[in-house]
Design a protein around this motif. Sequence first.
Motif, PDB file in Angstrom:
ATOM      1  N   ASN C 231       0.826  -1.208   0.000  1.00 25.52           N
ATOM      2  CA  ASN C 231       0.000   0.000   0.000  1.00 25.52           C
ATOM      3  C   ASN C 231       0.859   1.257   0.000  1.00 25.52           C
ATOM      4  OD1 ASN C 231      -2.406  -1.351  -0.082  1.00 25.52           O
ATOM      5  ND2 ASN C 231      -2.591  -1.465   2.157  1.00 25.52           N
ATOM      6  N   ALA C 232       1.954   1.212   0.792  1.00 25.22           N
ATOM      7  CA  ALA C 232       2.837   2.376   0.850  1.00 25.22           C
ATOM      8  C   ALA C 232       3.472   2.627  -0.509  1.00 25.22           C
ATOM      9  CB  ALA C 232       3.911   2.146   1.915  1.00 25.22           C
ATOM     10  N   LEU C 233       3.906   1.543  -1.177  1.00 24.21           N
ATOM     11  CA  LEU C 233       4.519   1.678  -2.501  1.00 24.21           C
ATOM     12  C   LEU C 233       3.522   2.241  -3.503  1.00 24.21           C
ATOM     13  CD1 LEU C 233       6.734  -1.491  -3.088  1.00 24.21           C
ATOM     14  CD2 LEU C 233       7.460   0.887  -2.965  1.00 24.21           C
ATOM     15  N   ARG C 234       2.285   1.740  -3.445  1.00 26.81           N
ATOM     16  CA  ARG C 234       1.257   2.187  -4.383  1.00 26.81           C
ATOM     17  C   ARG C 234       0.996   3.679  -4.229  1.00 26.81           C
ATOM     18  NH1 ARG C 234      -2.531  -2.734  -3.967  1.00 26.81           N
ATOM     19  NH2 ARG C 234      -1.598  -4.039  -5.572  1.00 26.81           N
ATOM     20  N   SER C 235       0.830   4.094  -2.965  1.00 27.06           N
ATOM     21  CA  SER C 235       0.511   5.521  -2.775  1.00 27.06           C
ATOM     22  C   SER C 235       1.720   6.379  -3.141  1.00 27.06           C
ATOM     23  CB  SER C 235       0.041   5.785  -1.341  1.00 27.06           C
ATOM     24  OG  SER C 235       1.000   5.331  -0.422  1.00 27.06           O
ATOM     25  N   ARG C 237       3.772   5.695  -5.511  1.00 26.05           N
ATOM     26  CA  ARG C 237       3.785   5.736  -6.970  1.00 26.05           C
ATOM     27  C   ARG C 237       2.771   6.748  -7.485  1.00 26.05           C
ATOM     28  NH1 ARG C 237       4.058  -0.046  -9.474  1.00 26.05           N
ATOM     29  NH2 ARG C 237       5.941   0.053  -8.217  1.00 26.05           N
ATOM     30  N   ILE C 238       1.585   6.753  -6.880  1.00 27.67           N
ATOM     31  CA  ILE C 238       0.548   7.697  -7.293  1.00 27.67           C
ATOM     32  C   ILE C 238       1.028   9.124  -7.053  1.00 27.67           C
ATOM     33  CG2 ILE C 238      -1.768   8.542  -6.755  1.00 27.67           C
ATOM     34  CD1 ILE C 238      -2.421   5.521  -6.102  1.00 27.67           C
ATOM     35  N   HIS C 239       1.666   9.332  -5.910  1.00 24.51           N
ATOM     36  CA  HIS C 239       2.221  10.643  -5.591  1.00 24.51           C
ATOM     37  C   HIS C 239       3.217  11.070  -6.652  1.00 24.51           C
ATOM     38  CE1 HIS C 239       0.842  12.292  -1.823  1.00 24.51           C
ATOM     39  NE2 HIS C 239       0.660  11.058  -1.405  1.00 24.51           N
ATOM     40  N   ALA C 240       4.120  10.146  -6.998  1.00 20.63           N
ATOM     41  CA  ALA C 240       5.168  10.449  -7.970  1.00 20.63           C
ATOM     42  C   ALA C 240       4.548  10.819  -9.313  1.00 20.63           C
ATOM     43  CB  ALA C 240       6.101   9.256  -8.111  1.00 20.63           C
ATOM     44  N   THR C 242       1.446  11.965  -9.969  1.00 18.14           N
ATOM     45  CA  THR C 242       0.743  13.257  -9.938  1.00 18.14           C
ATOM     46  C   THR C 242       1.753  14.406  -9.931  1.00 18.14           C
ATOM     47  OG1 THR C 242       0.552  12.900  -7.563  1.00 18.14           O
ATOM     48  CG2 THR C 242      -1.440  12.586  -8.874  1.00 18.14           C
ATOM     49  N   ALA C 243       2.884  14.199  -9.230  1.00 16.64           N
ATOM     50  CA  ALA C 243       3.910  15.240  -9.190  1.00 16.64           C
ATOM     51  C   ALA C 243       4.485  15.478 -10.589  1.00 16.64           C
ATOM     52  CB  ALA C 243       5.029  14.834  -8.223  1.00 16.64           C
ATOM     53  N   GLN C 244       4.690  14.384 -11.329  1.00 12.88           N
ATOM     54  CA  GLN C 244       5.255  14.490 -12.670  1.00 12.88           C
ATOM     55  C   GLN C 244       4.307  15.220 -13.611  1.00 12.88           C
ATOM     56  OE1 GLN C 244       6.357  10.609 -13.998  1.00 12.88           O
ATOM     57  NE2 GLN C 244       8.426  10.793 -13.185  1.00 12.88           N
ATOM     58  N   SER C 245       3.009  14.788 -13.565  1.00 12.03           N
ATOM     59  CA  SER C 245       2.049  15.404 -14.477  1.00 12.03           C
ATOM     60  C   SER C 245       1.873  16.869 -14.132  1.00 12.03           C
ATOM     61  CB  SER C 245       0.716  14.659 -14.423  1.00 12.03           C
ATOM     62  OG  SER C 245       0.233  14.710 -13.091  1.00 12.03           O
ATOM     63  N   GLY C 246       2.031  17.208 -12.877  1.00  7.13           N
ATOM     64  CA  GLY C 246       1.892  18.596 -12.442  1.00  7.13           C
ATOM     65  C   GLY C 246       3.049  19.468 -12.924  1.00  7.13           C
ATOM     66  N   ALA C 247       4.235  18.858 -13.069  1.00  7.14           N
ATOM     67  CA  ALA C 247       5.427  19.644 -13.381  1.00  7.14           C
ATOM     68  C   ALA C 247       5.559  20.030 -14.849  1.00  7.14           C
ATOM     69  CB  ALA C 247       6.682  18.853 -13.021  1.00  7.14           C
TER      70      ALA C 247
END
Lengths: 83, 176, 247
Positions: C231-235, C237-240, C242-247
């Motif tokens: 679960n920690a890895l999944r979240s 990854r999602i964070h990473a 969203t950060a990429q698409s935001g940048a």
Amino acid sequence: MDGHGGFIWSSWGIALVVLTILIGISLKSMRSRERELARMEAEAPRRRRRRATETDTKTNTKTDTATTPETATPAGDNTGDNQ
Amino acid sequence: MTRKRRRLTVVFLGGLMLSTAAALVLTAFEDSIVFFHTPTDIATKQDLQKDRRLRVGGIVKEESWRKKDDGLTHDFLVTDLTHEIRVAYKGIIPDLFREGQGVVVEGRLLPDGTFRADEVLAKHDENYMPKEVAEALKKSGKWKGSAVTGTPDGDKPYGDKPYGGKSYGGQKESAQ
Amino acid sequence: MLHRFANPTRFLRLANAVLPWATSLTVILIGAGLYFAFGASPADYQQGETVRIMYVHVPSAWMAMFAYAFIAVASAVGLIWKHPVAHVCALAAAPIGACFTVICLTTGSLWGKPMWGTWWVWDARLTSVLVLFFLYLGFIALANAFDDAARGEKASAILALVGAVNLPIIKFSVDWWNTLHQPASVTKIGMPAVHSSMLIPLLLMAVGFTMLFVVLVIVRARAELADRRINALRSARIHAETAQSGA
């Protein structure tokens, strides 16, 4: 057995069935979770890769022998970091 | 550190209050928690003598068990060694029912002082041993006041305490 | 001492070192226990062969209580010192304790019918063990009831501590009140209430069940730790992403 054999055997039978189901479910969920974790770590992003390359390759080859300490250790290492 | 200590105190105090509350509740409801009353209870407590369903427990007095030829009608004395009560029962009795063993009967107290039971449960004691050992113990006279034989070690076969759900042998159980 | 095992890595290292030993001990002890329970022990002078139900009933009852005590202690450690492994262990032990309670209740019922003459009575001992079973169910349900895992941990830990008041009630119910259930035999001082030929299978099964408990807690804790890591890895990854698409 005194005419009470039915009671005795069903007692032990119920205990056997309940414990077998419990052991089966527990082992199955451990194997599937650890396999899934190993798979995810194998395709982990680069930042994690750099640090964990060594142990990751080890984990991949040994996923099935889940009882060996090596498999669980990298998983635990990462858990410790993240929490 | 102070936070940890505070949590520790909260858990400790909470536990203390909870145990006190539990102890008070259990003491208050003691009469409904007991599974059965002793013949002494019946003799001394007024409210138990009213016409209502209740359970009486004790030991089937030695040589008091009579049964009719139909094999279903039973008549025996239940004793706690202080008081005794005559029980009449029609039905099948459990395997462990025997004279000198514990028993719990459920039914009503009749005005004449006998107890009409519609259910009889055998109460097992806490002793477990092979037959040969039990016989050897009885022979050597080392049988320590079990309810089974009624061969007492002294005048008080069941210890100083009258029978009341405590150990039959009058021996104390240790806290685990 | 406790702090050493609060770290999941250290915990897993220790657990994995213990696991093969506990597994072999479980097999050996339960095997020997079964041999004595059915072959090498005599019938009882009162109960006859039905005494053989005792060798599964009594150890299960002990395990039901031991597992709950384990959960209560782990919950307290988790609540007070916030050790992450403590909650994992408590959660791992709950289904095991619930299973032993089920075994205890059913085998007790199967003993009660031929011996007492009834399947069930509402006396203090039987009722308090049934309450223990519901406490297990409540603990498991509460731990999984929240979307936020930390909240579930806290709520279930509090329930475990509150429910611990039931343990002395179970243990001493046969001494405090009149019950149909017989008083304790093994912990009785004085003349042994259980003959050695019957004590051997009883204790073998009890230690065997304890080892089985250790094995199962380790197995279930490993599953739980892996699950949390996933679960920690999944979240992460999602964070990473969203950060990429935001940048």
